[in-house]
Design a protein around this motif. Structure first.
Motif, PDB file in Angstrom:
ATOM      1  N   LEU A 178      39.887  46.052  48.674  1.00  0.00           N
ATOM      2  CA  LEU A 178      40.268  45.625  49.938  1.00  0.00           C
ATOM      3  C   LEU A 178      40.892  44.377  50.004  1.00  0.00           C
ATOM      4  O   LEU A 178      41.796  44.130  50.939  1.00  0.00           O
ATOM      5  CB  LEU A 178      38.970  45.575  50.882  1.00  0.00           C
ATOM      6  N   HIS A 179      40.605  43.565  49.053  1.00  0.00           N
ATOM      7  CA  HIS A 179      41.603  42.353  48.608  1.00  0.00           C
ATOM      8  C   HIS A 179      42.648  42.529  48.173  1.00  0.00           C
ATOM      9  O   HIS A 179      43.377  41.611  47.929  1.00  0.00           O
ATOM     10  CB  HIS A 179      40.467  41.419  47.951  1.00  0.00           C
ATOM     11  N   LYS A 180      43.227  43.740  47.986  1.00  0.00           N
ATOM     12  CA  LYS A 180      44.466  43.761  47.399  1.00  0.00           C
ATOM     13  C   LYS A 180      45.230  44.698  48.475  1.00  0.00           C
ATOM     14  O   LYS A 180      46.190  44.028  49.257  1.00  0.00           O
ATOM     15  CB  LYS A 180      44.621  44.570  46.354  1.00  0.00           C
ATOM     16  N   THR A 218      52.076  38.123  36.514  1.00  0.00           N
ATOM     17  CA  THR A 218      50.780  38.179  35.310  1.00  0.00           C
ATOM     18  C   THR A 218      51.789  38.067  34.102  1.00  0.00           C
ATOM     19  O   THR A 218      52.665  38.738  33.863  1.00  0.00           O
ATOM     20  CB  THR A 218      50.302  39.690  35.749  1.00  0.00           C
ATOM     21  N   VAL A 219      51.085  37.275  33.462  1.00  0.00           N
ATOM     22  CA  VAL A 219      51.610  37.227  31.943  1.00  0.00           C
ATOM     23  C   VAL A 219      50.879  37.739  30.764  1.00  0.00           C
ATOM     24  O   VAL A 219      49.489  37.568  30.763  1.00  0.00           O
ATOM     25  CB  VAL A 219      52.030  35.711  31.685  1.00  0.00           C
ATOM     26  N   LEU A 252      54.314  41.149  34.227  1.00  0.00           N
ATOM     27  CA  LEU A 252      54.300  42.161  35.191  1.00  0.00           C
ATOM     28  C   LEU A 252      54.275  41.511  36.790  1.00  0.00           C
ATOM     29  O   LEU A 252      53.508  40.848  37.235  1.00  0.00           O
ATOM     30  CB  LEU A 252      52.537  42.745  35.129  1.00  0.00           C
ATOM     31  N   VAL A 253      55.380  42.034  37.290  1.00  0.00           N
ATOM     32  CA  VAL A 253      55.918  41.552  38.510  1.00  0.00           C
ATOM     33  C   VAL A 253      55.616  42.449  39.912  1.00  0.00           C
ATOM     34  O   VAL A 253      56.053  43.907  39.976  1.00  0.00           O
ATOM     35  CB  VAL A 253      57.513  41.350  38.247  1.00  0.00           C
ATOM     36  N   GLU A 254      54.768  41.845  40.839  1.00  0.00           N
ATOM     37  CA  GLU A 254      54.615  42.792  41.825  1.00  0.00           C
ATOM     38  C   GLU A 254      54.857  41.970  43.166  1.00  0.00           C
ATOM     39  O   GLU A 254      54.151  40.983  43.678  1.00  0.00           O
ATOM     40  CB  GLU A 254      53.006  43.276  41.997  1.00  0.00           C
ATOM     41  N   PRO A 255      56.105  42.251  43.856  1.00  0.00           N
ATOM     42  CA  PRO A 255      56.479  41.458  44.998  1.00  0.00           C
ATOM     43  C   PRO A 255      55.932  41.776  46.122  1.00  0.00           C
ATOM     44  O   PRO A 255      55.721  40.792  47.085  1.00  0.00           O
ATOM     45  CB  PRO A 255      58.192  41.822  44.776  1.00  0.00           C
ATOM     46  N   THR A 256      55.373  42.847  46.590  1.00  0.00           N
ATOM     47  CA  THR A 256      54.791  43.341  47.566  1.00  0.00           C
ATOM     48  C   THR A 256      55.809  43.717  48.701  1.00  0.00           C
ATOM     49  O   THR A 256      56.887  42.858  48.727  1.00  0.00           O
ATOM     50  CB  THR A 256      53.552  42.473  48.203  1.00  0.00           C
ATOM     51  N   GLU A 257      55.375  44.308  49.917  1.00  0.00           N
ATOM     52  CA  GLU A 257      56.226  44.714  50.776  1.00  0.00           C
ATOM     53  C   GLU A 257      56.384  43.557  52.096  1.00  0.00           C
ATOM     54  O   GLU A 257      57.398  43.769  52.662  1.00  0.00           O
ATOM     55  CB  GLU A 257      55.682  45.919  51.569  1.00  0.00           C
ATOM     56  N   SER A 283      49.635  43.490  39.758  1.00  0.00           N
ATOM     57  CA  SER A 283      48.458  44.126  40.063  1.00  0.00           C
ATOM     58  C   SER A 283      47.355  43.335  40.756  1.00  0.00           C
ATOM     59  O   SER A 283      46.140  43.636  40.800  1.00  0.00           O
ATOM     60  CB  SER A 283      47.534  44.399  38.351  1.00  0.00           C
ATOM     61  N   CYS A 284      47.793  42.471  41.384  1.00  0.00           N
ATOM     62  CA  CYS A 284      47.040  41.657  42.472  1.00  0.00           C
ATOM     63  C   CYS A 284      47.435  41.981  44.016  1.00  0.00           C
ATOM     64  O   CYS A 284      46.609  41.476  44.646  1.00  0.00           O
ATOM     65  CB  CYS A 284      47.045  40.163  42.019  1.00  0.00           C
TER      66      CYS A 284
END
Lengths: 500, 457
Positions: free
Chosen positions: A278-280, A427-428, A439-444, A87-88
């Motif tokens: 905008l910071h995400k 995120t835990v 919560l796992v967000e690897p990004t592109e 989520s970040c």
């Protein structure tokens, strides 16, 4: 001081800038006096002056630089390693943006300069408004809010203004039980009462529960799609219909917008109000906790209430700050928003263009699904099952419940052990709906090798825990400090440097 | 175009196979067909890095910055000198690119900066506790009002007429949410009168909010205003200029309960109004009502000194609808710039800067008001900024000064103070020398001459 660990960072004494202070040292050299040396008492009577000077540190420039460079090395950062914080949206922060934002024409522009002397800045803001309108599918934009939670507040105050203008007093705002904590906190600040809507077994909004709780007392449903579980809610158009039929507004928390840019749009889903981080999604560096920016986009029926000022373009092509909006909710902050952030996000949008934004979201989804697949392999999957076994969008949730039962280590222990492996943990313990969640967000912007290396590290940590769970329980070992006593900090708060 | 991606065709094959789908579109099966975008976004095509840089530079050139003219603009943001070490430190990846410090073991640098920042703000304000920053000045005023609301549930906020117009507007917008309303106390000779304030406050007054120095540059008598607020049982809030606090009696000394302010003057760029930071400090009675992040000292498992985010049971991620604020991301990097600037100025340098500004401001007011057609808006002590009334069209004077002299003489007050249709707010910083001030005086004299039909000098 504990015995030496052989880790120079851990052996180094922690000293604050105040503790480095010595009388007589200084960095600053004052400009020579040029105006008449009038006695201060004649300008400012002693009764209006402070009794003693602020006890700022007395340090030389080399000491200041060395102090803060050393402190910087006690931080982990995105430029050093993988940061899959759910989520970040910890995607790469392009270096071009820092160079562009530092140009004096942007960075040394005073906010009270006349519109005729700020045409470049206003054009940039106008173009950014257009781009955000396009990405969201909602035509009217205010860039003013300072961060996501500030955008939420703007959105809920807009909802209030919309209902009040129709003479329709409403008192409830619905949020899903998976919502980020800022949603309910915002609702209270804006004078509404929160009612939670449940989550269906497939991870979407529980439609029956929504239908049971919607009424003409409900002002708004705040939602993010994909949700904080990383799942796209296929029922979104039905949800929008239920909400609109009751006369309420539908609010889109843009924290997860990185999943859908150019693929689908909140406006087309039926949302009335969207905030962007905008910071995400748009690469403003997080700065260790800000600055960010939280612009909002709205539908026609909400537009009259947007905060002032907005940037408008006149027939002759000149740009101006439009303050003349009689139904506006007013201001949410000083001046025109976080312009320095706008420069960076605008540069990003210019670089990627329409196709690039779409491609960014596609690869964000691809990377998340690939990492999710890697997590299913033997050695990981039986301990950290995915909470919802469907294709995810840009992030996914694992449950550490089986790991706790099988191996005797908690999600917190796993996260702390990841620090020794050079990774920022996901995120835990959020979303709270899932037991021992990650919560796992690897990004592109991460490579396939990075994702594979991360999966390997998790497999190793779990294998190690099967042999000796205390390794993870006592982690980390290699960081500047080891596990910190947060309870003691809260019980007996020391929140400033004591002075003699 | 630059897209910062790394996925090759080979990668794509391997990844799709591992996921178990034939094509990328199969991953989007949850998105109903009718809401999928059919065409492309209506945005220009992507561009190379050098093209984007050229475009951003073109836009920058169409702005008149403080590099392009001698600027006396203030009104909440000021052209102070930002020392080079600020740029060097805040641009380090280790400070620029982390998220909020959720994992304290790998965030000790950022957490210690917060601790040092909180200490500096406590020293400036003379108050017990500071948070790690809020967004900026005017919304910090609204945040203080919400703290007062949490404390006393009284819906009326009595504000000085000379509170920053953007702070008044922000407070009105925000307080409307929780049912609060704003009442204004007019000025007498440039300052808020304690007697008028005493008459305006009552049992429904949640907080009294004033600005120090006020928007017209005048130094307020905070002590008498605090007394009037407290006699009515209201919370006393002061929005303060942080550099003026080098000289002025601190909010703590004056009985203020909550001090807030715009942090831009401390080490932050103008940036056309943001990002900067807001500061917020209070007496210890408000510890559990503070919004946002607070760093605290503790020890690690081996007894080493360390720092963590603390008192988190106030915050939205724990308390949700019962949180003291919804704030999450704030202004950590900007607060770092602030603490760097303060360390660079140092204990004596900070006071020296305050005195320099006070003397130059005093000089500028004397010289400007010696021009026929320029009168002071008030005669109160000023320390960084002052207001005058012109005997001539203020906008014409500003335009003349900019065009003919390359000087921006200040901010026209008419829009926010209709009683002063030709009022001008003039700010002085250490970057504006005596020579600059003398040039300003010549420009205004010439402009006033020109606007009444005389020959410009």
């Amino acid at each position: 001081m504990p015995a030496s660990t052989g880790n120079p960072m851990q052996d180094e004494a922690v000293v604050t800038i105040y503790e480095r202070s010595r009388p007589g040292r200084a960095a600053y050299v004052a400009p020579p006096p040029d105006v008449p040396d009038v006695p201060l008492d004649d300008i400012l009577p002693p009764a209006l002056r402070r009794a003693t000077p602020a006890r700022l540190p007395q340090v030389s420039e080399p000491e200041i630089v060395r102090h803060y460079v050393r402190l910087s090395k006690r931080n982990f950062d995105l430029d050093s390693g993988f940061y899959p914080l759910g989520s970040c949206t910890m995607k790469h922060n392009p270096k071009l943006h820092e160079r562009a934002a530092a140009l004096p024409g942007h960075s040394r522009l005073h906010p009270l300069q006349n519109d005729t002397h700020t045409q470049g800045a206003l054009e940039l803001m106008f173009n950014l408004q257009h781009a955000l309108a396009e990405v969201s599918g909602l035509p009217h934009v205010s860039l003013q809010p300072s961060a996501g939670s500030h955008g939420e507040l703007a959105g809920v105050l807009l909802t209030r203004a919309y209902h009040e203008a129709r003479g329709d007093a409403r008192e409830i705002i619905l949020t899903p039980d998976t919502a980020h904590g800022t949603n309910p906190a915002t609702v209270t600040m804006a004078g509404y009462t929160v009612v939670n809507v449940g989550t269906a077994p497939d991870g979407g909004v529980d439609l029956d529960d929504l239908r049971a709780k919607i009424s003409d007392r409900v002002a708004c449903l705040m939602l993010t799609n994909p949700s904080t579980l990383g799942l796209f809610d296929s029922n979104i158009t039905e949800i929008a219909r239920v909400v609109h039929d009751a006369g309420a507004t539908l609010y889109y928390d843009g924290a997860n917008l990185n999943a859908v840019m150019g693929l689908c749009r909140p406006g087309d889903m039926g949302f009335d109000i969207v905030h962007f981080n905008l910071h995400k999604s748009f690469t403003q560096p997080h700065g260790g906790g800000g600055p960010g920016a939280g612009p909002i986009a709205v539908s026609d029926r909400i537009a009259p209430f947007l905060p002032v000022p907005v940037v408008a373009r006149d027939q002759d092509g000149t740009f101006r700050l439009d303050h003349d909006r009689p139904q506006s909710i007013g201001r949410l902050r000083g001046f025109h928003g976080n312009y320095g952030v706008f420069v960076r996000s605008y540069a990003y949008i210019c670089s990627l263009g329409a196709e690039g934004l779409r491609r960014a979201s596609q690869v964000a989804v691809l990377n998340a699904n690939y990492l999710k697949a890697l997590m299913a392999r033997p050695g990981i999957g039986e301990h950290l099952p995915v909470a919802y076994d469907r294709h995810c969008m840009h992030e996914f949730v694992l449950s550490g419940g089986p790991m706790k039962r099988n191996l005797g280590i908690r999600t917190l222990d796993l996260a702390k052990r990841m620090l020794d492996y050079g990774y920022h943990p996901p995120t835990v313990y959020f979303p709270q709906l899932v037991d021992e969640s990650l919560l796992v967000e690897p990004t592109e912007t991460e490579t396939r090798e990075t994702l594979e290396g991360f999966a390997d590290a998790i497999a190793e940590i779990l294998a190690e825990a099967a042999v000796d769970p205390d390794v993870a329980r006592n982690a980390p070992y290699t960081t500047p400090v080891r596990r910190l006593d947060e309870a003691a900090a809260a019980r007996n708060p020391v929140v400033r440097q004591p002075m003699d | 175009m630059s897209d910062y991606l790394a996925v090759t065709d080979d990668d794509l094959d391997v990844m799709l196979r591992a996921i178990g789908v034939a094509s990328f579109d199969d991953l989007l099966d949850a998105i109903p067909e009718e809401i999928r975008m059919k065409g492309a976004l209506d945005l220009p095509a992507g561009r190379t890095e050098q093209d984007v840089m050229r475009h951003l530079a073109d836009l920058a050139r169409r702005n008149t910055s403080c590099d392009d003219e001698t600027s006396f603009l203030g009104g909440g943001m000021y052209d102070h000198y930002v020392p080079a070490l600020v740029d060097a430190i805040v641009s380090r990846s280790e400070f620029l690119t982390p998220y909020t410090p959720y994992q304290p073991e790998i965030s000790q640098g950022g957490l210690q900066v917060m601790f040092e920042y909180q200490t500096a703000i406590c020293e400036l304000t003379g108050l017990d506790i500071s948070n790690a920053s809020v967004y900026e000045g005017p919304s910090a005023v609204a945040a203080a009002a919400y703290m007062a609301w949490g404390q006393n549930h009284r819906p009326e906020y009595v504000v000085s007429e000379a509170l920053h117009p953007h702070a008044k507007a922000t407070l009105r917008t925000t307080a409307h949410g929780w049912g609060g309303r704003v009442v204004e106390v007019p000025l007498r000779d440039g300052v808020t009168s304690a007697d008028d304030l005493a008459a305006a406050v009552g049992p429904g007054t949640g907080a009294v909010i004033v600005q120090q120095p006020n928007f017209l540059g005048a130094v307020e008598d905070l002590r008498s205003l605090s007394d009037a607020a407290h006699r009515a049982g209201a919370v006393m809030v002061a929005s303060c200029d942080p550099i003026a606090l080098s000289l002025l009696a601190t909010p703590g000394e004056c009985g203020v309960d909550i001090a807030v302010g715009e942090g831009q003057p401390l080490g932050n760029r103008l940036d056309f109004g943001g990002p900067s930071f807001g500061f917020l400090a209070a007496t210890s009675a408000f510890t559990r009502r503070m919004p946002g992040r607070i760093a605290g000292q503790t020890t690690d498992a081996d007894g080493r000194r360390g720092f963590v985010l603390t008192l988190q049971t106030r915050e939205q991620h724990i308390r949700r609808e019962k949180a003291t604020s919804n704030i999450c991301t704030a202004q950590a990097l900007n607060a770092l710039a602030g603490v760097l600037h303060l360390a660079w100025l140092g204990r004596e340098g900070f006071v020296g800067l305050g005195e320099l500004l006070a003397r130059r401001t005093h000089y500028a007011r004397e010289q400007l008001c010696a021009i026929p057609g320029v009168t002071p808006l008030h005669t109160r002590p000023v320390v960084r900024e002052f207001a005058v009334e012109l005997d001539g069209d203020v906008n014409a004077v500003i335009a003349h000064c900019q065009q003919a002299h390359g000087i921006n003489p200040g901010h026209a007050l008419a829009a926010d103070f209709p009683g002063h249709p030709n009022g001008l707010l003039v700010a002085v910083t250490e970057q504006r020398t005596k020579a600059d001030i003398d040039a300003l005086v010549r420009a205004v004299r010439s402009a006033l001459g020109a606007t009444v039909g005389e020959v410009a000098v």
